[in-house]
Design a protein around this motif. Structure first.
Motif, short mmCIF file in Angstrom:
data_model
loop_
_atom_site.label_atom_id
_atom_site.label_comp_id
_atom_site.label_asym_id
_atom_site.label_seq_id
_atom_site.Cartn_x
_atom_site.Cartn_y
_atom_site.Cartn_z
N TYR A 113 50.39 -15.41 -12.50
CA TYR A 113 50.61 -15.43 -11.06
C TYR A 113 52.09 -15.42 -10.76
CZ TYR A 113 45.76 -16.87 -10.98
OH TYR A 113 44.40 -16.91 -11.16
N ASP A 114 52.49 -14.58 -9.83
CA ASP A 114 53.89 -14.55 -9.39
C ASP A 114 54.07 -15.53 -8.24
OD1 ASP A 114 54.36 -12.60 -11.25
OD2 ASP A 114 54.22 -10.94 -9.83
N LEU A 115 55.18 -16.28 -8.31
CA LEU A 115 55.46 -17.31 -7.31
C LEU A 115 56.87 -17.15 -6.77
CD1 LEU A 115 54.21 -20.38 -9.38
CD2 LEU A 115 52.94 -19.20 -7.58
N CYS A 116 57.09 -17.56 -5.55
CA CYS A 116 58.45 -17.62 -5.02
C CYS A 116 59.13 -18.85 -5.65
CB CYS A 116 58.44 -17.72 -3.50
SG CYS A 116 57.92 -19.34 -2.86
N GLY A 117 60.43 -18.96 -5.50
CA GLY A 117 61.17 -20.06 -6.08
C GLY A 117 60.74 -21.42 -5.57
N THR A 118 60.44 -21.52 -4.29
CA THR A 118 60.01 -22.79 -3.71
C THR A 118 58.69 -23.25 -4.29
OG1 THR A 118 61.17 -22.31 -1.65
CG2 THR A 118 59.44 -23.99 -1.56
N HIS A 119 57.72 -22.35 -4.36
CA HIS A 119 56.42 -22.74 -4.90
C HIS A 119 56.49 -22.99 -6.41
CE1 HIS A 119 54.79 -21.12 -1.03
NE2 HIS A 119 54.23 -22.30 -1.13
N ALA A 120 57.33 -22.27 -7.11
CA ALA A 120 57.52 -22.52 -8.54
C ALA A 120 58.11 -23.91 -8.76
CB ALA A 120 58.40 -21.45 -9.16
N ALA A 121 59.07 -24.29 -7.93
CA ALA A 121 59.72 -25.60 -8.07
C ALA A 121 58.77 -26.74 -7.73
CB ALA A 121 60.95 -25.67 -7.17
N ARG A 122 57.82 -26.52 -6.85
CA ARG A 122 56.88 -27.56 -6.41
C ARG A 122 55.61 -27.62 -7.25
NH1 ARG A 122 56.74 -26.66 0.10
NH2 ARG A 122 58.89 -27.28 0.52
N LEU A 123 55.44 -26.69 -8.16
CA LEU A 123 54.21 -26.58 -8.92
C LEU A 123 53.92 -27.84 -9.73
CD1 LEU A 123 51.95 -24.53 -9.77
CD2 LEU A 123 53.32 -24.18 -11.82
N THR A 124 52.71 -28.30 -9.66
CA THR A 124 52.24 -29.39 -10.51
C THR A 124 51.01 -28.89 -11.26
OG1 THR A 124 50.85 -30.32 -8.77
CG2 THR A 124 53.10 -31.20 -8.97
N VAL A 125 50.75 -29.50 -12.40
CA VAL A 125 49.60 -29.11 -13.21
C VAL A 125 48.62 -30.28 -13.26
CG1 VAL A 125 50.86 -27.42 -14.58
CG2 VAL A 125 50.80 -29.80 -15.33
N PRO A 126 47.39 -30.02 -13.66
CA PRO A 126 46.40 -31.10 -13.74
C PRO A 126 46.84 -32.20 -14.71
CG PRO A 126 45.33 -28.96 -13.90
CD PRO A 126 46.81 -28.71 -13.99
N SER A 127 46.33 -33.39 -14.50
CA SER A 127 46.62 -34.52 -15.37
C SER A 127 46.24 -34.15 -16.81
CB SER A 127 45.81 -35.73 -14.91
OG SER A 127 46.05 -36.82 -15.74
#
Length: 68
Positions: A37-51
């Motif tokens: 998935y391609d993301l903008c810089g803001t969404h890439a910086a805010r990305l979290t993954v599952p526990s």
């Protein structure tokens, strides 16, 4: 852009592997991959993954390799 509703240009590519519970962010890929998935810089910086998952941001290491 993969994130619907975002008007910013993509600047990073998100990849993931369910088998190893890992995800990574690379510099924007020039080739389309239906599993990424391609993301903008803001969404890439805010990305979290599952526990229990691990997230590696490989964009900085790519810049380091280019600068060396």
């Amino acid at each position: 852009m993969s994130r619907t509703g975002c008007a910013e240009p993509a600047s990073a590519t998100l990849g993931y592997d369910y088998a190893t519970s890992s995800a990574w962010i690379d510099p924007l890929s020039l080739e389309r991959d239906p599993h990424c998935y391609d993301l903008c810089g803001t969404h890439a910086a805010r990305l979290t993954v599952p526990s229990g998952w691990v997230l590696d941001d490989l964009r900085r290491s790519a810049l380091t390799r280019i600068a060396s």
